[in-house]
Scaffold this motif. Sequence first.
Motif, mmCIF file in Angstrom:
data_model
loop_
_atom_site.group_PDB
_atom_site.id
_atom_site.type_symbol
_atom_site.label_atom_id
_atom_site.label_comp_id
_atom_site.label_asym_id
_atom_site.label_seq_id
_atom_site.Cartn_x
_atom_site.Cartn_y
_atom_site.Cartn_z
ATOM 1 N N LEU A 366 0.969 -1.348 0.081
ATOM 2 C CA LEU A 366 0.067 0.116 -0.094
ATOM 3 C C LEU A 366 1.048 1.402 -0.535
ATOM 4 C CD1 LEU A 366 -2.921 1.015 2.636
ATOM 5 C CD2 LEU A 366 -1.048 2.060 2.235
ATOM 6 N N ALA A 367 0.451 2.306 -0.373
ATOM 7 C CA ALA A 367 0.913 3.448 -1.137
ATOM 8 C C ALA A 367 0.678 4.580 0.280
ATOM 9 C CB ALA A 367 1.937 3.667 -1.647
ATOM 10 N N ARG A 368 0.719 5.893 0.055
ATOM 11 C CA ARG A 368 -0.020 7.371 0.253
ATOM 12 C C ARG A 368 1.240 8.424 0.304
ATOM 13 N NH1 ARG A 368 -1.734 6.369 6.490
ATOM 14 N NH2 ARG A 368 0.357 6.524 7.108
ATOM 15 N N LEU A 369 0.195 9.040 -0.312
ATOM 16 C CA LEU A 369 0.800 10.422 -0.987
ATOM 17 C C LEU A 369 0.738 11.036 -0.481
ATOM 18 C CD1 LEU A 369 0.701 9.758 -4.962
ATOM 19 C CD2 LEU A 369 2.937 9.733 -3.431
ATOM 20 N N SER A 370 1.391 12.445 0.378
ATOM 21 C CA SER A 370 0.973 13.193 0.926
ATOM 22 C C SER A 370 1.639 15.005 0.674
ATOM 23 C CB SER A 370 1.675 13.708 2.219
ATOM 24 O OG SER A 370 2.038 14.321 2.999
ATOM 25 N N LYS A 371 1.612 16.508 0.517
ATOM 26 C CA LYS A 371 2.003 17.327 0.966
ATOM 27 C C LYS A 371 2.017 18.680 1.780
ATOM 28 C CE LYS A 371 0.973 18.335 -4.429
ATOM 29 N NZ LYS A 371 0.126 18.265 -5.284
ATOM 30 N N GLY A 372 1.221 17.596 3.126
ATOM 31 C CA GLY A 372 1.177 17.944 4.270
ATOM 32 C C GLY A 372 2.587 17.720 5.324
ATOM 33 N N LYS A 373 1.801 18.113 6.606
ATOM 34 C CA LYS A 373 3.278 18.249 7.480
ATOM 35 C C LYS A 373 2.900 16.597 7.801
ATOM 36 C CE LYS A 373 4.811 21.074 11.373
ATOM 37 N NZ LYS A 373 4.682 21.537 11.969
ATOM 38 N N MET A 374 2.128 15.834 7.467
ATOM 39 C CA MET A 374 2.075 14.406 7.999
ATOM 40 C C MET A 374 1.389 13.662 6.957
ATOM 41 S SD MET A 374 1.454 14.412 12.131
ATOM 42 C CE MET A 374 1.050 12.359 11.750
ATOM 43 N N ILE A 375 1.644 12.620 6.957
ATOM 44 C CA ILE A 375 1.104 11.694 5.458
ATOM 45 C C ILE A 375 -0.735 11.311 5.703
ATOM 46 C CG2 ILE A 375 1.101 9.104 4.518
ATOM 47 C CD1 ILE A 375 3.587 10.180 4.165
ATOM 48 N N GLY A 376 -1.264 10.992 7.491
ATOM 49 C CA GLY A 376 -3.024 11.172 7.150
ATOM 50 C C GLY A 376 -3.236 11.742 6.399
ATOM 51 N N VAL A 377 -4.667 11.340 6.368
ATOM 52 C CA VAL A 377 -6.012 11.669 5.261
ATOM 53 C C VAL A 377 -5.783 13.433 5.768
ATOM 54 C CG1 VAL A 377 -8.358 12.032 4.820
ATOM 55 C CG2 VAL A 377 -6.567 9.732 4.461
ATOM 56 N N ARG A 378 -6.138 13.336 7.411
ATOM 57 C CA ARG A 378 -6.237 15.036 7.717
ATOM 58 C C ARG A 378 -5.166 16.175 7.812
ATOM 59 N NH1 ARG A 378 -5.178 11.915 12.516
ATOM 60 N NH2 ARG A 378 -7.717 11.336 12.533
ATOM 61 N N TYR A 379 -4.679 15.735 6.688
ATOM 62 C CA TYR A 379 -3.045 17.033 7.051
ATOM 63 C C TYR A 379 -3.637 17.388 5.840
ATOM 64 C CZ TYR A 379 -1.828 14.666 11.488
ATOM 65 O OH TYR A 379 -2.037 13.998 13.156
ATOM 66 N N ASN A 380 -4.070 16.059 4.307
ATOM 67 C CA ASN A 380 -3.488 16.692 3.467
ATOM 68 C C ASN A 380 -5.067 17.190 2.601
ATOM 69 O OD1 ASN A 380 -1.012 15.941 2.314
ATOM 70 N ND2 ASN A 380 -1.378 14.514 3.689
ATOM 71 N N ALA A 381 -6.608 17.087 3.290
ATOM 72 C CA ALA A 381 -7.762 17.064 3.170
ATOM 73 C C ALA A 381 -7.530 18.968 1.626
ATOM 74 C CB ALA A 381 -8.209 17.979 4.138
ATOM 75 N N ASP A 382 -6.843 19.506 1.842
ATOM 76 C CA ASP A 382 -7.082 20.839 0.732
ATOM 77 C C ASP A 382 -5.699 20.093 -0.640
ATOM 78 O OD1 ASP A 382 -9.062 21.732 2.186
ATOM 79 O OD2 ASP A 382 -7.474 22.825 3.682
ATOM 80 N N PHE A 383 -5.792 19.343 -0.867
ATOM 81 C CA PHE A 383 -4.376 18.937 -2.239
ATOM 82 C C PHE A 383 -4.855 17.833 -2.889
ATOM 83 C CE2 PHE A 383 -1.466 19.709 1.767
ATOM 84 C CZ PHE A 383 -1.275 21.211 1.644
ATOM 85 N N ASP A 384 -4.518 17.710 -3.789
ATOM 86 C CA ASP A 384 -4.660 16.969 -5.330
ATOM 87 C C ASP A 384 -3.430 16.127 -4.672
ATOM 88 O OD1 ASP A 384 -2.724 18.637 -6.599
ATOM 89 O OD2 ASP A 384 -4.519 19.122 -8.802
ATOM 90 N N TRP A 385 -3.486 15.508 -5.508
ATOM 91 C CA TRP A 385 -2.481 13.889 -6.278
ATOM 92 C C TRP A 385 -1.828 13.558 -4.703
ATOM 93 C CZ3 TRP A 385 0.421 12.606 -10.506
ATOM 94 C CH2 TRP A 385 0.002 12.994 -12.120
#
Length: 395
Positions: A366-385
């Motif tokens: 499984l992989a997760r992509l992030s532009k936020g401070k942390m990987i989790g969903v709640r830290y990436n709510a406003d981004f795409d990709w």
Amino acid sequence: MIPAQRHKFNQQFTEEKYQNFIQKLENGYPEIPFRVAETPVFVPKELKEKLILAGEEIINLIKQPNFKALTQKSIPENWNVPNENEQPHFLTFDFGICKNATGALTPMLIEMQGFPSLYGFQNHLSKTYRDCYEINNSVNHFLNGFNEEKYIELFKEVIIGKHQPHEVALMDVDAPNQKTAIDFFVTQKMLGIKILALEDIKKVGKQLFYVEDGKQIQLKRIYNRLIFDEVANNTEVFKNSFDPREALDIEWVTHPNWFYRISKYTMPFLKSEFVPETRFLNEVETIPADLENYVLKPLFSFAGMGVIIDVTENDIKSIPDPKNWILQRKVTYEPAVQAPDGGVKAEIRMMYLWPDGGEPQLCINLARLSKGKMIGVRYNADFDWVGGTVGFMEE
């Protein structure tokens, strides 16, 4: 991260293709409540081999004869479940993709669990990426020689064991309404087992039953997706069903004690180039002068809750139960996945199945992509990709 694959994917990507991909992913299932990323991660062979080696080093620790003694204190007394078996049925290791001193990509362990992940959904997700984006066969979401047929066969062996599918149930508090319910439905379709909420299960003596078409059917084995941390302050949920901490005539897949044994609690015992320096907080004699390079984590928390990223000396001194916390050297993710608007950070979860009487087998990821401070969903709510995805690994 495989330049040719990445270039090809980005060149042919359109928003329309992405919407078509999501539509196909949800076809026949309820709407997915978490974000699925626009792209898979293309993992080069050299990085894949490091991920495999890092996983093997962790498994060597877990297979030590003294591992249970080493981790006995990880299980809270009031959540110790009887009849623990000799091994977990699942191992999942999360690695942040970083750069080492020579500038090469390398994995660094972030989290580990002896608890199931999205073992059903990840295969469905991978097939859908492949279909919608014409990904060729030089990369694979399976590892260790697995293909879909071999994977489903082993998954069935681990979950169902020697029983019939109707005697086995995937269980969570309110299973059909969990965020990861799509995995439950995909798993049901793959294996033919029941999906039951906690209150669907009744106890008679030491045995557990559910009712279907007016008939009472005995459960022999539970594919457990209930995390005790989530109900620790609400044990009322057991009143209309059964309390897992009682001695019951039931087989657990996996036994709940393994959730605690293989967790952040295990990390201080690991010494490896792929594991950041980690210490139990109560064993830290001198607070590091460079606290900005550390993170403070509660041992028992879910989905990144309670983690203190910008640690101060005062944070450390105000922890009332330091034995339940770890101080860990920060891991710096490399934005190694090229999105149209720049680099994105990635985390890869290596996923193993461990059949009764067998050996742990690396199957899927499984992989997760992030532009936020942390990987989790709640830290990436406003981004795409960003969001949940899979690693297609170079063969």
